[in-house]
Design an enzyme around this catalytic site. Structure first.
Site, PDB file in Angstrom:
ATOM      1  CE  LYS A 217      -4.399  -1.482   1.961  1.00 59.79           C
ATOM      2  NZ  LYS A 217      -5.390  -1.223   3.002  1.00 59.79           N
TER       3      LYS A 217
ATOM      4  CG  ASP B 224      -8.685   1.014   3.157  1.00 56.63           C
ATOM      5  OD1 ASP B 224      -9.501   0.210   2.669  1.00 56.63           O
ATOM      6  OD2 ASP B 224      -7.452   0.819   3.147  1.00 56.63           O
TER       7      ASP B 224
END
Ligand code: NAP
Length: 288
Positions: free
Chosen positions: A72, A108
């Site tokens: 990420k 997210d």
């Protein structure tokens, strides 16, 4: 139902490991439900091979991918553009194909907030929120909550330096009050009791370690609080069981998983994910 053919638009998730991911089930169910010609695959990438993998996805015409652990942050070196949220969070969970390369997004934190809005009617504005943990998911959730107008965000973590780092970023990007504590801090009971929402973002309690629980005492919680766990397997962690026993409203991490996916789905297809169908599918999967 569409079959894979020359017109199929390719999507997937890259990570290591990736075989446990529920994203393929979620997205492929949505494509089938909407009868659109997309396909989503789990793509295991070796440590050290991210650059080649992204180049390959680009050459093969992939529309986009989700990015999971451990890539990420590393993926920042391979995008031509970034969303505001991804830049502030410092992590990318979604790549979207553009004319000259992939753009990095992070859905997210927004997914977490949207899930609470849609499924609990909960809004972050003017709320005091305690976040337990200071890892990648804590960072995304805390920064998005700050950007969405929370009043105060308190980060509590085993390693104080990591909590302080998130609190400093929150103050820098939003100017809102953010404090950090370790688990040994005195008066943690008062700090927790004073919050509208407490969110567990640690991995304590996640299957198979279902007996674990963050070091919070039941007496510190109040019935007015919303208690959230980002863990969705098990559906009810020991932490949520304790909060429920106290009489608090509780919410697990399945909503965040669904809504971060729904936001990525919309970025790729321009369509709304059929949330009801996806919830049913995941509830069936977990036999909830
Ligand atoms: P991470 O970056 O590895 O962070 C883990 C956090 O847990 C850190 O704050 C760590 O503290 C803490 N922790 C771990 N073991 C601990 C222990 N024995 N005692 C005290 N603290 C401990 O992980 P992440 O990516 O943020 O994920 C965390 C959890 O969120 C996982 O359960 C994951 O499944 C869940 N999650 C759910 C979603 C969703 O869509 N629902 C999305 C992402 C993550 P230190 O910093 O001190 O090590």
């Amino acid at each position: 139902m569409q079959h894979i053919n020359g017109n199929t638009k390719l999507l997937g998730i890259i990570g290591n490991p990736v075989s446990h991911s529920l994203s393929p089930l979620m997205h492929n169910t949505a494509f089938k439900e909407l009868d659109i010609n997309y396909s989503y695959a789990p793509l295991l990438v070796d440590h050290g091979s991210l650059a080649e993998a992204i180049k390959g996805l680009w050459s093969l015409g992939f529309y986009g991918v989700n990015i999971t652990i451990p890539f990420k942050e590393e993926v920042f070196d391979h995008v031509i553009d970034l969303s505001h949220e991804a830049r502030l969070i410092g992590a990318i969970n979604t790549l979207v194909r553009t004319e000259n390369g992939f753009r990095g997004e992070n859905t997210d934190g927004q997914g977490f907030i949207m899930a609470l809005k849609e499924e609990k009617g909960w809004e972050p504005v003017n709320k005091r929120i305690a976040i337990l943990g200071a890892g990648g998911s804590a960072r995304a959730v805390a920064i998005s909550l700050a950007l969405a107008g929370a009043e105060e965000i308190i980060i509590i973590n085993r390693s104080l330096a990591k909590a302080k780092d998130i609190a400093d970023t929150i103050y820098e990007v939003s100017g809102i009050l953010s404090t950090s504590y370790s688990w040994e801090t005195q008066f943690l009971d008062e700090v927790i009791s004073n919050c509208h929402m407490v969110v567990n973002t640690t991995s304590l309690g996640m299957s198979p370690n279902i007996e674990q629980i963050p070091p919070i005492k039941e007496e510190w919680l109040t019935q007015e609080q919303l208690i959230v766990d980002l863990i969705y397997n098990p559906a009810e962690t020991k932490f949520l069981q304790m909060a429920k026993q106290k009489g608090c409203e509780v919410y697990n991490g399945l909503g965040m998983l669904i809504y971060q996916g729904a936001l990525a789905f919309n970025l790729w297809t321009g369509k709304e994910m059929p949330i009801k169908k996806i919830r049913e599918t995941l509830n069936d999967y977990f036999q909830i």
